[in-house]
Motif scaffolding. Structure first.
Motif, PDB file in Angstrom:
ATOM      1  N   SER A 105       0.804  -1.189   0.138  1.00 58.23           N
ATOM      2  CA  SER A 105      -0.034   0.084  -0.014  1.00 58.23           C
ATOM      3  C   SER A 105       0.975   1.118   0.024  1.00 58.23           C
ATOM      4  O   SER A 105       2.005   1.492   0.847  1.00 58.23           O
ATOM      5  CB  SER A 105      -1.023  -0.065   1.177  1.00 58.23           C
ATOM      6  N   ILE A 106       0.354   2.081  -0.848  1.00 62.38           N
ATOM      7  CA  ILE A 106       0.978   3.561  -0.826  1.00 62.38           C
ATOM      8  C   ILE A 106       0.176   4.700  -0.671  1.00 62.38           C
ATOM      9  O   ILE A 106      -0.912   4.527  -1.548  1.00 62.38           O
ATOM     10  CB  ILE A 106       1.831   3.799  -2.258  1.00 62.38           C
ATOM     11  N   GLY A 107       0.373   5.552   0.457  1.00 61.75           N
ATOM     12  CA  GLY A 107      -0.339   6.542   0.514  1.00 61.75           C
ATOM     13  C   GLY A 107       0.085   7.859  -0.087  1.00 61.75           C
ATOM     14  O   GLY A 107       1.248   8.025  -0.251  1.00 61.75           O
ATOM     15  N   ALA A 108      -0.924   8.663  -0.702  1.00 59.64           N
ATOM     16  CA  ALA A 108      -0.390   9.886  -1.789  1.00 59.64           C
ATOM     17  C   ALA A 108      -1.259  11.072  -1.110  1.00 59.64           C
ATOM     18  O   ALA A 108      -2.312  10.991  -1.263  1.00 59.64           O
ATOM     19  CB  ALA A 108      -0.658   9.576  -2.913  1.00 59.64           C
ATOM     20  N   PHE A 109      -0.537  11.978  -0.277  1.00 62.45           N
ATOM     21  CA  PHE A 109      -1.284  13.003   0.100  1.00 62.45           C
ATOM     22  C   PHE A 109      -0.591  14.488  -0.497  1.00 62.45           C
ATOM     23  O   PHE A 109       0.290  14.510  -0.093  1.00 62.45           O
ATOM     24  CB  PHE A 109      -1.239  12.846   1.468  1.00 62.45           C
ATOM     25  N   HIS A 110      -1.548  15.300  -0.761  1.00 58.66           N
ATOM     26  CA  HIS A 110      -1.235  16.677  -0.649  1.00 58.66           C
ATOM     27  C   HIS A 110      -1.916  17.681  -0.146  1.00 58.66           C
ATOM     28  O   HIS A 110      -1.746  18.915  -0.217  1.00 58.66           O
ATOM     29  CB  HIS A 110      -1.547  16.948  -2.564  1.00 58.66           C
ATOM     30  N   GLY A 111      -2.587  17.304   1.004  1.00 58.93           N
ATOM     31  CA  GLY A 111      -3.393  18.068   1.704  1.00 58.93           C
ATOM     32  C   GLY A 111      -3.164  17.798   3.212  1.00 58.93           C
ATOM     33  O   GLY A 111      -2.367  16.838   3.734  1.00 58.93           O
ATOM     34  N   ALA A 112      -4.044  18.109   4.009  1.00 61.73           N
ATOM     35  CA  ALA A 112      -3.935  17.763   5.656  1.00 61.73           C
ATOM     36  C   ALA A 112      -4.287  16.563   5.914  1.00 61.73           C
ATOM     37  O   ALA A 112      -5.395  16.024   5.254  1.00 61.73           O
ATOM     38  CB  ALA A 112      -4.841  18.906   6.222  1.00 61.73           C
ATOM     39  N   CYS A 113      -3.706  15.995   6.835  1.00 59.98           N
ATOM     40  CA  CYS A 113      -4.150  14.733   7.546  1.00 59.98           C
ATOM     41  C   CYS A 113      -4.199  14.884   8.837  1.00 59.98           C
ATOM     42  O   CYS A 113      -2.970  15.136   9.579  1.00 59.98           O
ATOM     43  CB  CYS A 113      -3.022  13.521   7.207  1.00 59.98           C
ATOM     44  N   VAL A 114      -5.395  14.855   9.467  1.00 62.12           N
ATOM     45  CA  VAL A 114      -5.785  15.251  10.751  1.00 62.12           C
ATOM     46  C   VAL A 114      -6.439  14.331  11.711  1.00 62.12           C
ATOM     47  O   VAL A 114      -7.376  13.597  11.204  1.00 62.12           O
ATOM     48  CB  VAL A 114      -6.701  16.667  10.618  1.00 62.12           C
ATOM     49  N   GLY A 115      -5.613  13.876  13.025  1.00 62.42           N
ATOM     50  CA  GLY A 115      -6.296  13.158  13.680  1.00 62.42           C
ATOM     51  C   GLY A 115      -6.252  11.821  13.050  1.00 62.42           C
ATOM     52  O   GLY A 115      -5.239  11.206  12.855  1.00 62.42           O
ATOM     53  N   LEU A 116      -7.558  11.144  13.142  1.00 61.23           N
ATOM     54  CA  LEU A 116      -7.424   9.643  12.449  1.00 61.23           C
ATOM     55  C   LEU A 116      -6.911   9.817  11.167  1.00 61.23           C
ATOM     56  O   LEU A 116      -6.528   8.823  10.507  1.00 61.23           O
ATOM     57  CB  LEU A 116      -9.066   9.156  12.598  1.00 61.23           C
ATOM     58  N   GLY A 117      -7.047  10.982  10.320  1.00 63.81           N
ATOM     59  CA  GLY A 117      -6.540  11.184   9.098  1.00 63.81           C
ATOM     60  C   GLY A 117      -4.871  10.918   9.115  1.00 63.81           C
ATOM     61  O   GLY A 117      -4.329  10.490   8.043  1.00 63.81           O
ATOM     62  N   ALA A 118      -4.250  11.254  10.142  1.00 58.26           N
ATOM     63  CA  ALA A 118      -2.804  11.186  10.362  1.00 58.26           C
ATOM     64  C   ALA A 118      -2.608   9.495  10.948  1.00 58.26           C
ATOM     65  O   ALA A 118      -1.648   8.905  10.434  1.00 58.26           O
ATOM     66  CB  ALA A 118      -2.186  12.109  11.281  1.00 58.26           C
ATOM     67  N   THR A 119      -3.298   8.983  11.902  1.00 57.16           N
ATOM     68  CA  THR A 119      -3.114   7.771  12.265  1.00 57.16           C
ATOM     69  C   THR A 119      -3.200   6.667  11.326  1.00 57.16           C
ATOM     70  O   THR A 119      -2.698   5.725  11.368  1.00 57.16           O
ATOM     71  CB  THR A 119      -3.863   7.431  13.796  1.00 57.16           C
ATOM     72  N   GLN A 120      -4.341   6.757  10.357  1.00 52.86           N
ATOM     73  CA  GLN A 120      -4.661   5.878   9.578  1.00 52.86           C
ATOM     74  C   GLN A 120      -3.834   5.569   8.582  1.00 52.86           C
ATOM     75  O   GLN A 120      -3.470   4.644   7.817  1.00 52.86           O
ATOM     76  CB  GLN A 120      -6.051   5.912   8.767  1.00 52.86           C
ATOM     77  N   ILE A 121      -2.573   6.375   8.258  1.00 53.37           N
ATOM     78  CA  ILE A 121      -1.608   6.486   7.340  1.00 53.37           C
ATOM     79  C   ILE A 121      -0.435   5.559   7.856  1.00 53.37           C
ATOM     80  O   ILE A 121       0.298   5.235   7.155  1.00 53.37           O
ATOM     81  CB  ILE A 121      -1.188   7.768   6.501  1.00 53.37           C
ATOM     82  N   LEU A 122      -0.138   5.395   9.043  1.00 55.16           N
ATOM     83  CA  LEU A 122       0.939   4.751   9.705  1.00 55.16           C
ATOM     84  C   LEU A 122       0.914   3.535   9.249  1.00 55.16           C
ATOM     85  O   LEU A 122       2.134   3.006   8.942  1.00 55.16           O
ATOM     86  CB  LEU A 122       0.543   4.903  11.282  1.00 55.16           C
TER      87      LEU A 122
END
Length: 257
Positions: A105-122
């Motif tokens: 799996s590869i995450g691709a982010f160009h915006g904000a990762c907040v809270g659960l949005g940050a922990t889910q990428i780990l």
């Protein structure tokens, strides 16, 4: 997918999963979480897919948990409506279990990762961030706590002391700092994030599937292993599995492209 919160596409060996619930800044409610899980399971079940890219539409990757959305139908047994914490952290079928057993799996982010949005990428194998991306861990400041295995995964990724600092201070990190400490593994221009992720995923998809899966499993099991015999034994058994598959002519152990 059943609605427009999550888009699914297969392209040259890659499944591209796009969050598109922009009216809620791609925040997860139970319905969206289940759509994401369904998309990943679809990719894992497809013989044509060798790697998965998870990305987003709009300026925010994920604003965290959506506590203001309509609750899902009550559970017929308990009579209660499940919440996002219950469904995403359920033992044996959690977000961590899903990603650990997934194709790369590869995450691709160009915006904000907040809270659960940050922990889910780990749990993603590779995390590619755009120069404008940000990563916020505001749990304590909001009266919550970090979830989705953050208390185990974040220390493994950035180190124990730094992980504690980030969470106790409810820190927000810019892309350069996130890259410096390893929270994201690659940093690129915003308009190149998805292209780079897809290009990398296409390359990974061409590798032998068996060896790729075994390598992911070895890292997962051995990264925190301190018993040398145990970790070497796992590697030995993986090599035995690989050579047996090659000898049998197993297509999953052969080059795919």
């Amino acid at each position: 997918m059943s609605n427009s919160s999550v888009h699914y596409e297969e392209r040259d060996g890659v499944a591209i999963i796009t969050y598109d619930r922009q009216e809620r800044r791609n925040a997860w409610d139970v319905a969206m979480y289940r759509e994401v899980v369904e998309a990943i399971q679809r990719a894992n079940a497809s013989d044509a897919v060798g790697a998965i890219v998870i990305t987003h539409a709009g300026p925010v990757f994920c604003a965290g948990a959506d506590f203001k959305g309509a609750p899902p139908p009550p559970d017929p047994v308990t009579g209660r409506s499940p919440n996002i914490a219950e469904v995403s952290m359920q033992q044996d079928s959690s977000w961590l279990h899903l990603l650990s057993e997934s194709k790369p799996s590869i995450g691709a982010f160009h915006g904000a990762c907040v809270g659960l949005g940050a922990t889910q990428i780990l749990p993603f194998d590779i995390r590619i961030g755009g120069e404008s991306s940000t990563y916020a861990f505001p749990f304590l400041a909001l009266g919550y706590m970090p979830e989705l295995g953050c208390t185990a995964l974040l220390p493994q990724i950035v180190g124990y002391a730094r992980a504690v600092d980030i969470c106790l201070s409810s820190a927000k990190l810019d892309a350069r700092e996130a890259h410096r400490i390893g929270l994201i593994t690659r940093l690129t221009a915003d308009d190149q994030v998805l292209n780079e992720a897809i290009k990398l995923a296409m390359a990974i998809a061409k590798y032998p599937r068996l060896q790729t899966a075994l390598t992911r499993r070895l890292f997962r099991e051995n990264a925190t292993e301190r018993n040398l015999n145990t970790l070497l034994g796992r590697e030995f058994e993986a090599f035995v599995t690989m050579f047996k598959a090659i000898k049998k002519g197993d297509k999953d152990a052969q080059k795919n492209g």
